[in-house]
Design a protein around this motif. Sequence first.
Motif, PDB file in Angstrom:
ATOM      1  N   GLU A 140      40.181   3.460 -39.342  1.00 51.47           N
ATOM      2  CA  GLU A 140      40.957   4.652 -39.696  1.00 51.47           C
ATOM      3  C   GLU A 140      40.357   5.943 -39.161  1.00 51.47           C
ATOM      4  O   GLU A 140      40.991   7.003 -39.227  1.00 51.47           O
ATOM      5  CB  GLU A 140      41.169   4.752 -41.207  1.00 51.47           C
ATOM      6  CG  GLU A 140      39.929   5.063 -41.998  1.00 51.47           C
ATOM      7  CD  GLU A 140      40.194   5.112 -43.491  1.00 51.47           C
ATOM      8  OE1 GLU A 140      40.835   6.079 -43.960  1.00 51.47           O
ATOM      9  OE2 GLU A 140      39.753   4.181 -44.182  1.00 51.47           O
ATOM     10  N   HIS A 141      39.151   5.883 -38.596  1.00 54.08           N
ATOM     11  CA  HIS A 141      38.511   7.082 -38.056  1.00 54.08           C
ATOM     12  C   HIS A 141      38.675   7.202 -36.536  1.00 54.08           C
ATOM     13  O   HIS A 141      38.233   8.181 -35.945  1.00 54.08           O
ATOM     14  CB  HIS A 141      37.022   7.106 -38.445  1.00 54.08           C
ATOM     15  CG  HIS A 141      36.836   7.052 -39.929  1.00 54.08           C
ATOM     16  ND1 HIS A 141      37.215   8.079 -40.766  1.00 54.08           N
ATOM     17  CD2 HIS A 141      36.355   6.077 -40.727  1.00 54.08           C
ATOM     18  CE1 HIS A 141      36.956   7.740 -42.018  1.00 54.08           C
ATOM     19  NE2 HIS A 141      36.443   6.534 -42.021  1.00 54.08           N
ATOM     20  N   GLU A 142      39.312   6.190 -35.929  1.00 55.03           N
ATOM     21  CA  GLU A 142      39.546   6.245 -34.491  1.00 55.03           C
ATOM     22  C   GLU A 142      40.595   7.324 -34.180  1.00 55.03           C
ATOM     23  O   GLU A 142      41.534   7.543 -34.957  1.00 55.03           O
ATOM     24  CB  GLU A 142      40.030   4.877 -33.984  1.00 55.03           C
ATOM     25  CG  GLU A 142      40.081   4.793 -32.475  1.00 55.03           C
ATOM     26  CD  GLU A 142      40.466   3.413 -31.959  1.00 55.03           C
ATOM     27  OE1 GLU A 142      41.083   3.375 -30.883  1.00 55.03           O
ATOM     28  OE2 GLU A 142      40.143   2.401 -32.616  1.00 55.03           O
ATOM     29  N   LEU A 143      40.446   7.977 -33.053  1.00 59.66           N
ATOM     30  CA  LEU A 143      41.351   9.033 -32.625  1.00 59.66           C
ATOM     31  C   LEU A 143      42.750   8.470 -32.389  1.00 59.66           C
ATOM     32  O   LEU A 143      42.906   7.402 -31.777  1.00 59.66           O
ATOM     33  CB  LEU A 143      40.815   9.672 -31.339  1.00 59.66           C
ATOM     34  CG  LEU A 143      41.497  10.934 -30.850  1.00 59.66           C
ATOM     35  CD1 LEU A 143      41.389  12.060 -31.884  1.00 59.66           C
ATOM     36  CD2 LEU A 143      40.862  11.376 -29.535  1.00 59.66           C
ATOM     37  N   LEU A 144      43.766   9.184 -32.860  1.00 61.07           N
ATOM     38  CA  LEU A 144      45.155   8.761 -32.741  1.00 61.07           C
ATOM     39  C   LEU A 144      45.912   9.680 -31.795  1.00 61.07           C
ATOM     40  O   LEU A 144      45.595  10.866 -31.693  1.00 61.07           O
ATOM     41  CB  LEU A 144      45.831   8.784 -34.116  1.00 61.07           C
ATOM     42  CG  LEU A 144      45.187   7.933 -35.210  1.00 61.07           C
ATOM     43  CD1 LEU A 144      45.840   8.235 -36.547  1.00 61.07           C
ATOM     44  CD2 LEU A 144      45.292   6.457 -34.875  1.00 61.07           C
ATOM     45  N   HIS A 145      46.929   9.144 -31.114  1.00 58.87           N
ATOM     46  CA  HIS A 145      47.792   9.923 -30.223  1.00 58.87           C
ATOM     47  C   HIS A 145      49.229   9.479 -30.438  1.00 58.87           C
ATOM     48  O   HIS A 145      49.504   8.276 -30.427  1.00 58.87           O
ATOM     49  CB  HIS A 145      47.442   9.696 -28.753  1.00 58.87           C
ATOM     50  CG  HIS A 145      46.046  10.088 -28.394  1.00 58.87           C
ATOM     51  ND1 HIS A 145      45.671  11.401 -28.214  1.00 58.87           N
ATOM     52  CD2 HIS A 145      44.941   9.342 -28.188  1.00 58.87           C
ATOM     53  CE1 HIS A 145      44.383  11.437 -27.911  1.00 58.87           C
ATOM     54  NE2 HIS A 145      43.917  10.200 -27.891  1.00 58.87           N
TER      55      HIS A 145
END
Length: 188
Positions: A140-145
């Motif tokens: 859930e801490h991975e960067l989202l686009h």
Amino acid sequence: MDLRQQIKNYTPYNAQEAKDQELILRYMDTFDNLLTRGNEFAHFTASAWLVNKDRTKVLMVYHNIYQSWSWVGGHADGDADLLGVAMKEAKEETGLKQVTPVLKDIFSIEILGVAAHEKKGRHVATHLHLNATFLLEANEHELLHIKPDENSDIKWFLLDEAVEASTERELQVVYKKLNEKLRLLQGK
């Protein structure tokens, strides 16, 4: 194992899944092109209930066509590996680099009615999605686009909040079922 065998071997969770399993198998016996949108009546899709490592949250996208918070997923487009389709779509729609299956087997099945709509300037008639849902996990801490041609926002929701965030009644029922199944899987 081929897709028909996966659907046939699936153990339904409730009456909805049992009936949908029966109908999907009947469609598979009737049509030879259910893996492509060439079948404008019904075709296969794969969705992901994409949870965090603690399995307390689910990642949803704000879907441009339906103007609602939604799970991730997409059309099979000729690919019978629906787990692979769900994983590919999860990455494409969220920008996530790492998505892993919690289970390799189908987590849920449903037949979803799709209302007529416009897509890329073309009318799409009312049809059915023969959907296989997979339980996937991501950090859930991975960067989202966002994927601007499909969604306009991405957000992690607590499980029950995800159900409430959707404005599509039919999908709220599905999301509630997915949460029930997830809690059973975790022994809660």
